[in-house]
Design an enzyme around this catalytic site. Structure first.
Site, mmCIF file in Angstrom:
data_model
loop_
_atom_site.group_PDB
_atom_site.id
_atom_site.type_symbol
_atom_site.label_atom_id
_atom_site.label_comp_id
_atom_site.label_asym_id
_atom_site.label_seq_id
_atom_site.Cartn_x
_atom_site.Cartn_y
_atom_site.Cartn_z
ATOM 1 N N ASP A 177 0.848 -0.647 -0.070
ATOM 2 C CA ASP A 177 -0.066 -0.144 -0.359
ATOM 3 C C ASP A 177 0.536 1.289 0.106
ATOM 4 O O ASP A 177 1.778 1.227 1.051
ATOM 5 C CB ASP A 177 -0.532 -0.272 1.309
ATOM 6 C CG ASP A 177 -2.146 1.270 1.710
ATOM 7 O OD1 ASP A 177 -1.633 2.455 0.501
ATOM 8 O OD2 ASP A 177 -3.399 0.839 2.203
ATOM 9 N N SER B 146 -8.757 13.340 -13.438
ATOM 10 C CA SER B 146 -10.476 12.623 -13.360
ATOM 11 C C SER B 146 -11.117 13.875 -14.127
ATOM 12 O O SER B 146 -11.348 14.941 -13.489
ATOM 13 C CB SER B 146 -11.264 12.014 -12.527
ATOM 14 O OG SER B 146 -12.392 11.359 -13.614
ATOM 15 N N SER B 147 -11.576 13.388 -15.395
ATOM 16 C CA SER B 147 -12.873 14.202 -16.037
ATOM 17 C C SER B 147 -14.331 14.375 -14.729
ATOM 18 O O SER B 147 -14.957 15.564 -15.251
ATOM 19 C CB SER B 147 -13.704 13.984 -17.159
ATOM 20 O OG SER B 147 -14.456 12.560 -16.872
ATOM 21 N N TYR C 137 -15.500 11.489 -4.687
ATOM 22 C CA TYR C 137 -14.315 10.582 -5.864
ATOM 23 C C TYR C 137 -13.695 11.660 -6.818
ATOM 24 O O TYR C 137 -12.079 12.060 -7.022
ATOM 25 C CB TYR C 137 -14.808 9.720 -6.690
ATOM 26 C CG TYR C 137 -13.973 8.979 -8.278
ATOM 27 C CD1 TYR C 137 -12.870 8.350 -8.163
ATOM 28 C CD2 TYR C 137 -14.168 10.104 -9.156
ATOM 29 C CE1 TYR C 137 -12.376 8.007 -9.491
ATOM 30 C CE2 TYR C 137 -13.762 9.458 -10.540
ATOM 31 C CZ TYR C 137 -12.219 8.764 -10.535
ATOM 32 O OH TYR C 137 -11.399 8.420 -11.120
ATOM 33 N N LYS D 38 -9.316 13.592 -7.090
ATOM 34 C CA LYS D 38 -8.468 13.294 -7.650
ATOM 35 C C LYS D 38 -8.141 14.454 -8.110
ATOM 36 O O LYS D 38 -7.183 14.924 -8.315
ATOM 37 C CB LYS D 38 -9.836 13.095 -9.038
ATOM 38 C CG LYS D 38 -10.141 11.038 -9.124
ATOM 39 C CD LYS D 38 -8.552 9.956 -9.326
ATOM 40 C CE LYS D 38 -8.083 9.336 -10.045
ATOM 41 N NZ LYS D 38 -7.027 8.685 -9.668
ATOM 42 N N ASN E 100 -14.205 8.529 -19.547
ATOM 43 C CA ASN E 100 -14.374 7.493 -19.637
ATOM 44 C C ASN E 100 -13.756 6.911 -20.449
ATOM 45 O O ASN E 100 -13.895 6.752 -21.530
ATOM 46 C CB ASN E 100 -16.188 7.597 -19.775
ATOM 47 C CG ASN E 100 -16.858 7.873 -18.578
ATOM 48 O OD1 ASN E 100 -16.292 9.708 -18.711
ATOM 49 N ND2 ASN E 100 -17.387 7.448 -17.659
HETATM 50 C C1 UD2 Z 1 -16.497 9.201 -13.717
HETATM 51 C C2 UD2 Z 1 -15.548 9.772 -15.030
HETATM 52 C C3 UD2 Z 1 -14.314 9.065 -15.469
HETATM 53 C C4 UD2 Z 1 -13.215 7.963 -14.190
HETATM 54 C C5 UD2 Z 1 -14.245 7.088 -14.003
HETATM 55 C C6 UD2 Z 1 -13.588 6.766 -12.723
HETATM 56 C C7 UD2 Z 1 -17.039 11.708 -15.574
HETATM 57 C C8 UD2 Z 1 -18.014 12.047 -15.790
HETATM 58 N N1 UD2 Z 1 -16.454 10.320 -15.511
HETATM 59 O O1 UD2 Z 1 -17.110 7.839 -14.563
HETATM 60 O O2 UD2 Z 1 -13.791 10.331 -16.064
HETATM 61 O O3 UD2 Z 1 -12.262 8.980 -13.549
HETATM 62 O O4 UD2 Z 1 -15.748 7.845 -13.040
HETATM 63 O O5 UD2 Z 1 -14.896 5.404 -11.882
HETATM 64 O O6 UD2 Z 1 -17.324 11.794 -14.028
HETATM 65 N N2 UD2 Z 1 -24.335 3.827 -15.904
HETATM 66 C C9 UD2 Z 1 -25.883 3.648 -16.519
HETATM 67 N N3 UD2 Z 1 -25.854 1.716 -15.445
HETATM 68 C C10 UD2 Z 1 -24.683 1.285 -15.273
HETATM 69 C C11 UD2 Z 1 -24.347 1.661 -15.171
HETATM 70 C C12 UD2 Z 1 -23.276 2.994 -15.207
HETATM 71 O O7 UD2 Z 1 -26.853 3.911 -16.370
HETATM 72 O O8 UD2 Z 1 -24.916 0.076 -15.159
HETATM 73 C C13 UD2 Z 1 -24.697 4.745 -15.912
HETATM 74 C C14 UD2 Z 1 -24.094 5.787 -14.779
HETATM 75 O O9 UD2 Z 1 -25.105 6.404 -14.305
HETATM 76 C C15 UD2 Z 1 -23.775 7.321 -15.988
HETATM 77 C C16 UD2 Z 1 -22.728 6.617 -17.179
HETATM 78 O O10 UD2 Z 1 -23.855 5.088 -17.495
HETATM 79 O O11 UD2 Z 1 -24.347 8.233 -16.143
HETATM 80 C C17 UD2 Z 1 -21.254 6.307 -17.003
HETATM 81 O O12 UD2 Z 1 -20.707 5.595 -15.503
HETATM 82 P P1 UD2 Z 1 -19.589 5.080 -15.072
HETATM 83 O O13 UD2 Z 1 -20.098 4.325 -13.786
HETATM 84 O O14 UD2 Z 1 -19.077 4.023 -16.049
HETATM 85 O O15 UD2 Z 1 -18.408 6.525 -14.964
HETATM 86 P P2 UD2 Z 1 -18.581 7.037 -14.718
HETATM 87 O O16 UD2 Z 1 -19.589 8.858 -15.917
HETATM 88 O O17 UD2 Z 1 -19.424 7.905 -12.948
#
Ligand code: UD2
Length: 326
Positions: free
Chosen positions: A57, A121-122, A145, A149, A174
């Site tokens: 770690d 991260s974005s 998160y 970041k 993403n």
């Molecule tokens: C965030 C960051 C990305 C990265 C990532 C790490 C943004 C815009 N992006 O990703 O850069 O750091 O975190 O984890 O902040 N969703 C569904 N159904 C599912 C799973 C997800 O609808 O079963 C949706 C979710 O609500 C979101 C989109 O898919 O609107 C993308 O979700 P994600 O968890 O793949 O990634 P995100 O955007 O939180």
């Protein structure tokens, strides 16, 4: 100048495994460190044995010091990456991103490391309406998160300014690609949807599916990291977007997967996720200008490579046991 010797933190993770493979394929001497909090031994096994692995770690100064010994360049990927997981456990998010980073950077500055490239991260942009996102927009973290970041970026700036450690923070949008873990409630959307739909199951969209993301293929992320690491001029804590600069909404994503799988599965809709961002797309001109990086893999090409991976993983598993994929 001697050939760079790399450290990859979080080397057993999804991006870490791809990074390790790239560095080894290009003949770099490489050290990897991981505590297996989310990483997997399979990702190390794939890279073969040509690197030194330290299990531990980074929050432990002795682990950070051992990891940086003899290293000239660090690709710092270690963290627990999930917006909802950070909401469930903010302390874990802070420890895995912030405390580990400060401990690592202190060891790296003392050891005279030449360059650190770290995964930012974005999520730092939050949900402002203005698109595309440019690095000079004020940050607006909506989740622990995102806050962690962002704090990593600030430490990158501070160590560059006053401790002689030249850092650059790449704001990953993403990231997707083969071997991203599909199996946890916190998994990213693309591996989750592909593996469900390969089983003929309907994916769940949180919200109406109009939310959009700038998806970038993992091979491009590994290439961007390497370009930033090898850039000959000082980067002085700069923040650069690492993305494709195009957005895909979740309804389109389901359509594209249906088209590739020749299925007609309609999504189930559930309430929007807390802390979720509606639209995310990057302006990628700065990374092009500063380090000359341009992504090479189109979304459709990356999706097809990713689907192939999960299809093969499924057929191996179903061939062996007749059970779940991946
Ligand atoms: C965030 C960051 C990305 C990265 C990532 C790490 C943004 C815009 N992006 O990703 O850069 O750091 O975190 O984890 O902040 N969703 C569904 N159904 C599912 C799973 C997800 O609808 O079963 C949706 C979710 O609500 C979101 C989109 O898919 O609107 C993308 O979700 P994600 O968890 O793949 O990634 P995100 O955007 O939180």
């Amino acid at each position: 100048m001697n050939k760079p010797r790399f450290l990859v933190t979080g080397c057993a993770g999804f991006i870490g495994g791809h990074m390790l493979e790239k560095l080894l394929a290009e003949g770099y001497e490489t050290v990897g460190v991981d505590n297996f909090s989310t990483g997997k031994p399979e990702n190390l096994a794939r890279a073969g044995g040509g690197f030194k692995f330290i299990e531990g770690d980074l929050c432990d100064p002795a682990v950070s010091e051992a990891a940086v010994a003899g290293v000239s360049h660090i690709i710092h990927l270690a963290s627990v990456p999930s917006v909802p997981r950070s909401i469930a456990n903010p302390g874990e998010s802070m420890r895995s991103s912030v405390l580990s980073t400060v401990t690592l950077f202190a060891a790296a500055a003392k050891a005279g490391v030449r360059r650190v490239v770290q995964a930012a991260s974005s999520a730092a942009y939050g949900d402002g309406e203005k698109l595309p996102k440019t690095e000079d927009m004020p940050p607006a973290p909506l989740s622990p998160y995102a806050a962690s970041k962002l704090a990593q970026e600030y430490y990158g700036m501070a160590f560059s300014a006053s401790l002689g450690l030249d850092c650059v923070s790449l704001r990953y949008f993403n990231v997707f690609g083969p071997r991203q873990d599909p199996g946890s409630e916190y998994s990213a959307v693309i591996p989750k949807f592909i593996t469900l739909m390969l089983e003929g199951r309907r994916p769940t969209i949180f919200g109406d599916g109009s939310q959009s993301r700038d998806f970038i293929y993992v091979g491009d992320v590994a290439a961007g990291n390497l370009a930033a690491a090898l850039h000959p001029e000082a980067l002085r804590g700069q923040v650069l977007n690492l993305a494709r600069g195009e957005r895909i909404d979740l309804n389109q994503l389901v359509e594209k997967i249906n088209a590739a799988l020749k299925t007609g599965l309609s999504p189930v809709h559930a309430p929007p996720r807390t802390g979720d961002i509606l639209h995310s797309v990057a302006d990628i001109s700065r990374i092009g200008r500063v380090i000359g990086f341009v992504p090479a893999v189109s979304f459709d090409e990356g999706l097809s490579l990713t689907i192939d991976h999960y299809r093969k993983a499924r057929s191996v598993r179903t061939g062996e046991k007749g059970t779940n994929p991946c």
